[in-house]
Design a protein around this motif. Structure first.
Motif, PDB file in Angstrom:
ATOM      1  N   GLN A  22      57.441  37.438  35.917  1.00 34.94           N
ATOM      2  CA  GLN A  22      58.134  37.831  37.004  1.00 34.94           C
ATOM      3  C   GLN A  22      59.343  38.509  36.306  1.00 34.94           C
ATOM      4  OE1 GLN A  22      57.851  33.798  39.613  1.00 34.94           O
ATOM      5  NE2 GLN A  22      58.730  35.540  40.812  1.00 34.94           N
TER       6      GLN A  22
ATOM      7  N   SER B 295      54.890  30.965  50.387  1.00 33.25           N
ATOM      8  CA  SER B 295      54.903  30.354  48.949  1.00 33.25           C
ATOM      9  C   SER B 295      53.115  30.379  48.651  1.00 33.25           C
ATOM     10  CB  SER B 295      55.268  29.004  49.001  1.00 33.25           C
ATOM     11  OG  SER B 295      56.670  28.991  49.417  1.00 33.25           O
TER      12      SER B 295
ATOM     13  N   GLU C 171      61.316  43.870  42.734  1.00 33.69           N
ATOM     14  CA  GLU C 171      60.803  42.685  41.715  1.00 33.69           C
ATOM     15  C   GLU C 171      59.406  43.289  41.478  1.00 33.69           C
ATOM     16  OE1 GLU C 171      60.331  37.876  41.717  1.00 33.69           O
ATOM     17  OE2 GLU C 171      61.674  38.882  42.817  1.00 33.69           O
TER      18      GLU C 171
ATOM     19  N   LEU D   4      51.208  34.257  34.818  1.00 32.05           N
ATOM     20  CA  LEU D   4      52.128  35.127  35.497  1.00 32.05           C
ATOM     21  C   LEU D   4      53.505  35.034  35.015  1.00 32.05           C
ATOM     22  CD1 LEU D   4      51.103  35.955  38.427  1.00 32.05           C
ATOM     23  CD2 LEU D   4      52.504  34.199  39.293  1.00 32.05           C
TER      24      LEU D   4
ATOM     25  N   SER E 162      51.460  30.176  40.805  1.00 29.90           N
ATOM     26  CA  SER E 162      52.334  29.768  41.819  1.00 29.90           C
ATOM     27  C   SER E 162      53.447  30.846  42.093  1.00 29.90           C
ATOM     28  CB  SER E 162      52.961  28.322  41.701  1.00 29.90           C
ATOM     29  OG  SER E 162      52.052  27.120  41.603  1.00 29.90           O
ATOM     30  N   PHE E 163      53.868  31.451  43.196  1.00 26.86           N
ATOM     31  CA  PHE E 163      55.066  32.130  43.232  1.00 26.86           C
ATOM     32  C   PHE E 163      55.407  32.111  44.638  1.00 26.86           C
ATOM     33  CE2 PHE E 163      51.452  34.934  43.545  1.00 26.86           C
ATOM     34  CZ  PHE E 163      51.824  35.738  44.661  1.00 26.86           C
TER      35      PHE E 163
ATOM     36  N   ILE F  34      55.764  41.154  39.890  1.00 27.39           N
ATOM     37  CA  ILE F  34      55.102  40.144  39.184  1.00 27.39           C
ATOM     38  C   ILE F  34      53.813  40.472  38.701  1.00 27.39           C
ATOM     39  CG2 ILE F  34      53.908  37.907  39.881  1.00 27.39           C
ATOM     40  CD1 ILE F  34      55.626  37.726  42.351  1.00 27.39           C
TER      41      ILE F  34
END
Length: 621
Positions: free
Chosen positions: A228, A5, A217, A226, A23-24, A219
């Motif tokens: 996604q 994380s 995926e 950010l 954050s991701f 990002i």
């Protein structure tokens, strides 16, 4: 299951903010690509995740017990170790067992040690593992296990670092440009390996075919925010376009409302009621929204190409070898106006050597290169830019003049030109050594193009360029009216830019293939492998006849060669349209248009074949 994380991290260098409060997460079996423009912090993000750099705020949390490996742009190998010793230097228990077994094989007289090592191989199921890791080394062309790291090339070191990571099979693999320094065969093998293996990936790559076929995926870091996308590259392109359209529509709506609210603000009474005060607060929110705009800077490439005469570049029976390694063997070719040729082949087959022969950087062993009087070559090499110590970005461009000529008689200052290549006023006075790898490539590309070449040679131009810059470079090259010669491992780039290929097979064998890279792969996959190998042994394969002298004049010889290539190109176009009809992929509204296009191609083929037979008869006569 969450493996890692990234929680509210921020990073700045002085006044330059790379990202703020990002954050991701990375979960088991995800294959994530991280996309951002050059200089916006891709490598910094990778280094923070790996613990090489610290964020200004926030933290990276790795799940307990998860094994993570990081393939960076810089290798961390020990020069004095061999390839085999570098592999065994890891903490992998199975590799330690294999290492002990390899040493026991070297001393067969010690039967007790051999039996102990043999039993350990059985106990740890190491036999299959040994086979697999040797297959990886073979695929990455690292067969000489006793070769020391200090004697490896930069590309070999990158492949060894990749091999070590793949062999150790970490739970989470972090990759920074994994396809750099790999030839097309290796890239396609690695692509297939990642696609089928249950491995969790987080990577930065500019290889769009790789993104399409491996990642599930994406990002994107765009203007500090950010986004996604849960899909591959084509899904990302579709959803990003929808997002931008939605954002622009929202801004347009805010602009219209802003005009109305501005009128109300200007005519409102001085008395402030609670209701009007609330509306005033809303006005400033609307104003900020209406005046917001995407920082959609684009590289603008515009050159004043030198006039091109009838003679371009002619190669007459070029030969070149290094000791026993043959690069060219009596190779001849006559470049035509507007030709767009891609060069592909395994590493070490002589692609860069061919470019250096063409530009006169190195001499041929025999034969000659004849360049037309009007030809001005622009050569973008892998070595890149060589700035002087303490040199700033703008100083590099000013070496070509304070003002640079553009198309249609325009001129532009060095500073304005750099702005078109995404170097803002502040960035122009940065020291060159502070630039990221991609920014260095972009600056180098600028220095090549401002010299207004009409014959452009690009040796691996896509390495380290971000996808945004790649798309703009492709748009420029599609409109470029001069001759183009490109060496690249970027299959997506080659498909868009070139219309035929020089395929370097090694040992001086060069094929002239009519079509782009995908056409070539389709041809290779459908060809009979055994016949292809036999042909390679017996004669030098080429798609055009080399013996075109006979009774033809010099101009007729050139026409004969050109017609053959044009017929092959038209046949490929014809086959593509016929396949669309066969698959039922032509929309009802486009049937008549496509049918006319197909008939037009057939007519062209008939006309060119008729002329080809005339010249062929004259040749044989």
């Amino acid at each position: 299951m969450n493996y890692l994380s990234v929680e509210n991290i921020s990073k700045s260098f002085g006044e330059r903010v790379l990202f703020d409060n990002i954050s991701f997460g990375i979960n088991k079996d995800q294959k994530i690509a991280f996309i951002a423009k050059n200089g916006s912090g891709k490598t910094t993000m990778m280094n923070i995740i790996n613990g090489v750099e610290e964020p200004d705020t926030g933290q990276v949390v790795l799940r307990k017990g998860i094994r993570m490996a990081f393939l960076s742009q810089d290798n961390n190998l020990q020069d004095e170790l061999t390839i085999e010793e570098s592999i065994f230097a890891s903490d992998n228990e199975t590799l330690k067992v294999i290492e002990a077994y390899e040493k026991a094989l070297e001393n067969p007289s010690d039967e007790e040690a051999y039996q102990k090592a043999f039993d350990a191989m059985d106990q740890h199921n190491a036999w299959d593992f040994e086979t697999q890791y040797k297959q990886i080394l073979f695929k990455l062309k690292l067969e000489d296990f006793k070769l020391k790291v200090k004697n490896l090339s930069g590309g070999q070191k990158k492949r060894l670092s990749l091999a070590i990571i793949l062999i150790n099979r970490p739970d989470l693999l972090i990759l920074d440009e994994p396809t750099n320094h790999l030839d097309l065969e290796m890239i396609e093998w690695l692509e297939s390996y990642f696609a089928k293996e249950n491995i969790t990936l987080f990577m930065v790559t500019h290889d769009r075919f790789f993104l399409e076929r491996v990642c599930n995926e994406i990002i994107e870091l765009d203007n500090g925010k950010l986004y996604q996308y849960r899909g591959n590259y084509s899904y990302y392109l579709q959803k990003k376009e929808e997002r931008i359209t939605s954002e622009n529509a929202s801004i347009d709506k805010a602009k219209n409302l802003f005009v109305k609210e501005l009128e109300w603000m200007r005519r409102q009474p001085k008395a402030r009621t609670t209701k009007s005060k609330s509306r005033q607060d809303d006005f400033y929110i609307i104003k900020e929204k209406a005046q917001s705009r995407r920082k959609e800077n684009k590289v603008e490439l515009e050159i004043n190409m030198e006039r091109m005469g009838s003679k371009i570049i002619e190669l007459h029976k070029l030969s070149k070898k290094f000791k026993d390694r043959v690069i060219l063997d009596n190779f001849s070719f006559d470049f035509q106006r507007g030709e767009r040729i891609g060069i592909i082949g395994k590493n070490g087959t002589g692609k860069s050597t061919f470019l250096n022969l063409l530009t006169g950087t190195i001499p041929p062993d025999s034969g000659r290169v004849v360049k037309g009087d009007t030809i001005k070559v622009g050569y973008y090499t892998q070595s890149g830019i060589n700035p002087k110590p303490g040199q700033r970005v703008i100083d590099v461009i000013k070496e070509y003049g304070e003002y640079i000529p553009l198309a249609k008689g325009k001129i532009i200052s060095a500073s304005q030109l750099l702005e078109r290549f995404l170097f803002d006023a502040k960035k122009q006075y940065d020291y060159v050594e502070k630039l990221s790898g991609g920014e260095l490539k972009r600056l180098y590309l600028c220095t090549v193009l401002i010299q207004n070449p009409n014959f452009l040679i690009l040796d691996e131009p896509t390495n380290d360029l971000d996808i945004v810059t790649l798309n703009v470079l492709e748009s420029f090259l599609l409109d470029y009216p001069g001759c183009l010669l490109v060496v690249s491992h970027d299959r997506y780039f080659m498909d868009k830019i070139v219309d035929h290929l020089f395929v370097f097979r090694g040992n001086g064998i060069i094929e002239n293939f009519p079509g782009n890279y995908s056409d070539f792969r389709a041809y290779e996959d459908s060809a009979d492998v055994s016949v292809a190998k036999e042909d390679t042994k017996t004669e030098k394969k080429d798609w055009k006849q080399n013996n075109t002298s006979g009774n033809l004049t010099f101009n007729e010889q050139k026409e004969y060669q050109k017609i053959e290539r044009e017929i092959k190109d038209l046949e490929i176009e014809k086959a593509k349209i016929e396949q669309l009809f066969s698959d039922g992929k032509v929309a009802d509204a486009d049937i008549e248009k496509k049918a006319n296009e197909l008939q037009n191609i057939i007519n062209k083929i008939d006309a060119k074949e008729e002329r080809w037979f005339e010249l062929s008869a004259k040749l044989e006569g």
